[in-house]
Motif scaffolding. Sequence first.
Motif, PDB file in Angstrom:
ATOM      1  N   ASN A 186       0.847  -1.193   0.000  1.00 57.27           N
ATOM      2  CA  ASN A 186       0.000   0.000   0.000  1.00 57.27           C
ATOM      3  C   ASN A 186       0.884   1.245   0.000  1.00 57.27           C
ATOM      4  O   ASN A 186       1.179   1.808   1.060  1.00 57.27           O
ATOM      5  N   PRO A 187       1.340   1.665  -1.170  1.00 55.33           N
ATOM      6  CA  PRO A 187       2.327   2.756  -1.282  1.00 55.33           C
ATOM      7  C   PRO A 187       1.902   4.067  -0.634  1.00 55.33           C
ATOM      8  O   PRO A 187       2.764   4.840  -0.227  1.00 55.33           O
ATOM      9  N   ASP A 188       0.608   4.330  -0.540  1.00 50.70           N
ATOM     10  CA  ASP A 188       0.131   5.601   0.013  1.00 50.70           C
ATOM     11  C   ASP A 188      -0.060   5.557   1.525  1.00 50.70           C
ATOM     12  O   ASP A 188      -0.467   6.553   2.123  1.00 50.70           O
ATOM     13  N   SER A 189       0.223   4.428   2.136  1.00 50.98           N
ATOM     14  CA  SER A 189      -0.001   4.295   3.576  1.00 50.98           C
ATOM     15  C   SER A 189       1.164   4.876   4.374  1.00 50.98           C
ATOM     16  O   SER A 189       2.269   5.064   3.856  1.00 50.98           O
ATOM     17  N   ASP A 190       0.920   5.132   5.645  1.00 54.65           N
ATOM     18  CA  ASP A 190       1.969   5.650   6.531  1.00 54.65           C
ATOM     19  C   ASP A 190       3.078   4.623   6.760  1.00 54.65           C
ATOM     20  O   ASP A 190       4.205   4.989   7.087  1.00 54.65           O
ATOM     21  N   SER A 206       4.504  -1.361  -3.890  1.00 54.54           N
ATOM     22  CA  SER A 206       3.517  -1.296  -4.967  1.00 54.54           C
ATOM     23  C   SER A 206       2.214  -1.952  -4.532  1.00 54.54           C
ATOM     24  O   SER A 206       2.217  -2.848  -3.674  1.00 54.54           O
ATOM     25  N   ALA A 207       1.107  -1.500  -5.117  1.00 53.92           N
ATOM     26  CA  ALA A 207      -0.161  -2.220  -4.958  1.00 53.92           C
ATOM     27  C   ALA A 207      -0.119  -3.378  -5.942  1.00 53.92           C
ATOM     28  O   ALA A 207      -0.662  -3.316  -7.043  1.00 53.92           O
ATOM     29  N   PHE A 208       0.556  -4.430  -5.557  1.00 55.59           N
ATOM     30  CA  PHE A 208       0.914  -5.501  -6.488  1.00 55.59           C
ATOM     31  C   PHE A 208      -0.286  -6.094  -7.215  1.00 55.59           C
ATOM     32  O   PHE A 208      -0.218  -6.393  -8.402  1.00 55.59           O
ATOM     33  N   VAL A 215      -4.318  -6.486   1.796  1.00 60.79           N
ATOM     34  CA  VAL A 215      -3.128  -7.290   1.513  1.00 60.79           C
ATOM     35  C   VAL A 215      -3.593  -8.718   1.246  1.00 60.79           C
ATOM     36  O   VAL A 215      -4.060  -9.405   2.155  1.00 60.79           O
ATOM     37  N   THR A 216      -3.503  -9.128   0.020  1.00 61.23           N
ATOM     38  CA  THR A 216      -3.947 -10.462  -0.361  1.00 61.23           C
ATOM     39  C   THR A 216      -2.761 -11.391  -0.581  1.00 61.23           C
ATOM     40  O   THR A 216      -1.608 -10.950  -0.651  1.00 61.23           O
ATOM     41  N   GLU A 217      -3.073 -12.667  -0.701  1.00 65.59           N
ATOM     42  CA  GLU A 217      -2.018 -13.630  -1.032  1.00 65.59           C
ATOM     43  C   GLU A 217      -1.462 -13.356  -2.427  1.00 65.59           C
ATOM     44  O   GLU A 217      -0.295 -13.653  -2.701  1.00 65.59           O
TER      45      GLU A 217
END
Length: 250
Positions: A186-190, A206-208, A215-217
């Motif tokens: 989550n690139p925009d998170s703290d 990255s939000a892969f 956050v998924t597998e």
Amino acid sequence: MGERLHGKLERTAVGFMLAIVVAGSVGGIVEIAPLFTIHETVEDAPDMRLYTPLETAGRDIYVREGCYACHSQMIRTLRDEVERYGPYSLAVESKYDHPMLWGSKRTGPDLARIGGKYSDLWHVAHLINPRDVVPESNMPSYRWLATTQLELSDLGGHLAALRAVGVPYTDEMIASAAADAYGQSNPDSDQSSGVTERYGDATEVSAFDGVKNTVTEMDALVAYLQVVGRLTKAAYENTAAPEQMPDPNN
């Protein structure tokens, strides 16, 4: 004469037992002796970095789903392999791999240099339905990874277990494992800044899976695939000057 000696050994229990011990010892010495000089045979890689908690979780999923059964991570020194896949594999690249995943079974292509070769979304599409991007693929679908939430609470325990077998995770890394896994996907998170502080600026944040705030597998597996072969540049330094190294993002 050889047949007579063999027959005599078979009829003498003690002699036959000693012959087995000698034969076994020779094989053992051949396998064990090189370990005493392993510090001389394993390459130095000062730039080697550790797997992040998210990448570690992705590697566990890779093993859990049996990906290693069809994909090796070992490029041999043969010319055709190097031309197809990239620089041959070095021992130091698996320094922190528990278990290591070299192997030789290739139902699918070798993945030792897969990191950075394709985009995150390519990997997501490939894992959801391989034939969407590789029509001739016989790889099964792993679409459930995109909807299965990654268990974050036990990541610190995973890092602690790896430290027990020699991976130099710090107390801070272990304590921050869940937050770092969330931050890396989550690139925009703290929490995202802490990941690069602990694991280096080369760490991909990255939000892969293309979805933020979860956050998924799928996030974890794609994060792992994107770092395979990129923990160190040692293999490229053996074959080309840094300015000649291929851009891993192309």
